[in-house]
Enzyme design. Sequence first.
Site, PDB file in Angstrom:
ATOM      1  N   ASP A 523       0.850  -1.184   0.000  1.00 45.45           N
ATOM      2  CA  ASP A 523       0.000   0.000   0.000  1.00 45.45           C
ATOM      3  C   ASP A 523       0.888   1.237   0.000  1.00 45.45           C
ATOM      4  OD1 ASP A 523      -2.274   1.505   0.095  1.00 45.45           O
ATOM      5  OD2 ASP A 523      -2.801   1.018   2.152  1.00 45.45           O
ATOM      6  N   GLU A 526       2.564   4.926  -4.051  1.00 46.59           N
ATOM      7  CA  GLU A 526       2.474   5.847  -5.197  1.00 46.59           C
ATOM      8  C   GLU A 526       3.793   6.582  -5.504  1.00 46.59           C
ATOM      9  OE1 GLU A 526      -1.144   4.496  -3.862  1.00 46.59           O
ATOM     10  OE2 GLU A 526       0.199   5.746  -2.669  1.00 46.59           O
ATOM     11  N   ASP A 599      -9.080   3.890  -1.962  1.00 46.38           N
ATOM     12  CA  ASP A 599      -9.867   4.299  -0.796  1.00 46.38           C
ATOM     13  C   ASP A 599     -11.226   4.859  -1.180  1.00 46.38           C
ATOM     14  OD1 ASP A 599      -7.544   3.582   0.407  1.00 46.38           O
ATOM     15  OD2 ASP A 599      -6.949   5.591   0.997  1.00 46.38           O
TER      16      ASP A 599
END
Length: 936
Positions: A523, A526, A599
């Site tokens: 997670d 990015e 999300d």
Amino acid sequence: MDGFKLTWSVVVLVGLLVTTVNVAAWKKDEFRRCDQSAFCKDTRNREPGSSNLEVKDLKIADGVLRARLVPSDAGGGGTTEQGGGGGEEEGDLVLEIKAYKNGIVRLKVTEEKHPEKRFEVPDVLVKDLEDKKLWLQRFVEKDDGSSMVHLGGHDVILQHKPFQVHVKRGSDLVLSVNSKGLFNFEKLREKKEGENWEDRFRTYTDSRPYGPQTVSFDVSFHGTEHVYGIPEHATSLALKPTKGPNISSEPYRLFNLDVFEYISESPFGLYGAVPFMLSHSADKSAGFFLLNSAEMQIDVLASSWDTTPSIEMEGEGGSSKLLENGNKEKIVDTHWIVESGVFDAFVFVGPSPKDVVTQYCAVTGTTSLPSLFSTAYHQCRWNYKDEADVAAVDAGFDEHDIPYDVLWLDIEHTDGKRYFTWDPILFPTPKEMQAKLSAKGRHMVTIVDPHIKRDDGFPLHKEASSKGYYVKDSGGNDYDGWCWPGSSSYLDMLNPEIRSWWADKFSLSSYVGSTPILHIWNDMNEPSVFNGPEGTMPKDALHYNGVEHRDVHNAYGYYFHMASVEGLLRRGGGNERPFVLSRAFFAGTQKVGPVWTGDNTADWTHLRVSVPMCLTLGLTGIAFTGADVGGFFGNPDPELLTRWYQLGAYYPFFRGHAHLDTKRREPWVFGEPYTTLMREAVHSRYSLLPYVYTLFKEASVTGVPLMRPLWMEFPEDISTFERDEEFLLGPSLLVHGVYSQGATSETVYLPGTQKWYDVKTGATYPAGQKVNVPVTMDGIPVFQRAGSIIARKQRRRRSSTQMETDPYTLVVALNSTYEASGELYIDDGKSYDFEQGAFIHRQFKFSKGRLTSTTLAPVKTGSKVFTTSCLVERIVILGVRAKDLAIGKNAIVEHDERRIETDIGPPLLQRGASSTALILRLPNVRISDNWSIKLV
């Protein structure tokens, strides 16, 4: 850990103001608009025809067509120098045109003088791509000032002045580059005295030490009105225009970001970026892929976006040329603006949408075949707080007869947010905890993110720091940003040595407390940096070999994902299929592992938008994807949660997940009738696992996704081109969600010419029209296509592992000629032995009253063998003629003349279902054998 939630101590330290979950948290001012980025602002409004490049010195060498691109006059456009110039002294641009097998064309433009300084993305293209290269032998110079390379079924036409590239399939023009004259390539150069190259946004300053280096161009898709792709955006499947008359919108942005509570119907970029766009019309499809991992902004241009005449390709038909019947050609123009790197583009000529996706995946890779367990249901929450909580959740599924395969742990399971550790108080015996799950055939996933806590007492950080393995800031020091552990540094995953080092950290000896049933979740990759510009890493941070972060940003998460997968491969000795979920992604991610849509929020809008988001990912090669069931943020009411389970059961990746601050929502929490409804939704997924796994096999070979827009199977049906509230799971199941509270009916479009069968009742619905389907809380509209055969497993078990030897049910849905066919793929579900022949691949056909099973596997498949003793325990035939429903009708297994008991009844043993199915009970033929059963 998802989202963007900080403790107040961290807020004070990093100076961030972040709203809580209970407040609308989307803050568009925290993210750049096009006019706030120098590279986009300076380029978006370029005039058509401003590119004035021409082709010189055309030649073929080593099977590649090469040329120079030079300005047509001394001050011409096409290569700019901060608003002007671009003469010969900076060096010309170099154009290369390659071709590959099966309709793939590659166009590449880079600098002649500084090619080593322009970043080219590694490790994305498949390793054997150059083995598929077609060696160009000759080109034909034409009288109209163009040259043509003939490639069998398609041609590449290079117009010399002005420079344009046109790709045709047969006589049909499918795609053009620079037909609008927007190509611009800002060359690297020395800074002039007094120039300021810095780019500021809010409190952040990007030093831009190499200055402007934008690459921009136009791509026109001919003969179409619809384009798709370029995820990730929470918007419609068919991309809406962003620029044109009466349209004022931001371009579609591709820049991986941790977006807190993203909104739907927005071109804003989210967690991943795949610069691949495809067009589709009733008679053709085409695709365009740009291999570049820098930020890019893409405009889809509306009709009449420019009132000036377009530049036509003489003799070949430009974008505004009238067709022979006097009608104007349908066309979608797009404008691509990329901050840095090179122009390295692939054109895919189709002609069908499946062909385009297969061609794209021939370049970037197909979806890796997942382990069977990972295709079942996953249960996750931020966070299951301790081992007792894990045991209680596990027991809850058993108590309520709900199967699941994977239980997930978020960041709170670690010791002080140090990855590869366990909280010694909350999770003191992780191996024993995993052993209890494993005894039921279940697995566990733990989170491992790229930010490493800067703690000299943390061995991982100490080793990474001493080896110089972190990304550097613009001054050459280890980059220090803030994420969940507080002060953190980020591993430079562009470096293969560091990826290899990271992979070793997943060994059972290094990851203390892990076991072979433990899998991984990447997670925040990015990468997410709480105190960085736009919540990510500064663009002038430095990677391996001095590469700026601006060049590699969109691929950073891909490299992190790649390294984690390599770790699990090594742990398993190279013959155990890994499962690693990633939030960030790039082109090629599909060959590494699955992703999800990030999300989302517990509202009906996000339930609805999950469908086009997943469909778009599938179109861009990423077949193993899904959305958080129930919504990550917020508290779904029982109706919304139920509807999400009913839809999520048909996502390729099926996981329930929730935010730390939400109320508990395991599928039994709301009580009856919702527990039963969600149980049935989960069971519906488990019954379909044989079909789903077969579709994953297809995706691993062809790239064609499991979750498909209707037009992928019905490409000529124009009514499907903008439909994204329903989808096909494979070729045979049509799914339509229920997206509004209290709904009692849904309008469903059923494509094709053959009828569709309700999977629960067996009721038939006509094709080629919209039908009004009554809905209750018992389920959402799902239909099986006439002419298909689907293999199911109907026994109820705790996990997919416990279903291994269960018998099959074959559901035969007859078409108007009383025929049907289908496939089934089986292997051990966990190893790579299938690559050496250890698999079963069957084809079922029903024709003239006879059902047959034959093998699709090659005669000689490899050195290993897979066998199974599984039987077919039931055959359900839908759509049989009235005479075949007569009591006493017989069926015979022909190889041993054994008679089978037959009956009429509901297709899937559903109470209240229409009794329209002919059921053959206990045929007891082996699923792996050749056999035939005849109705007599």
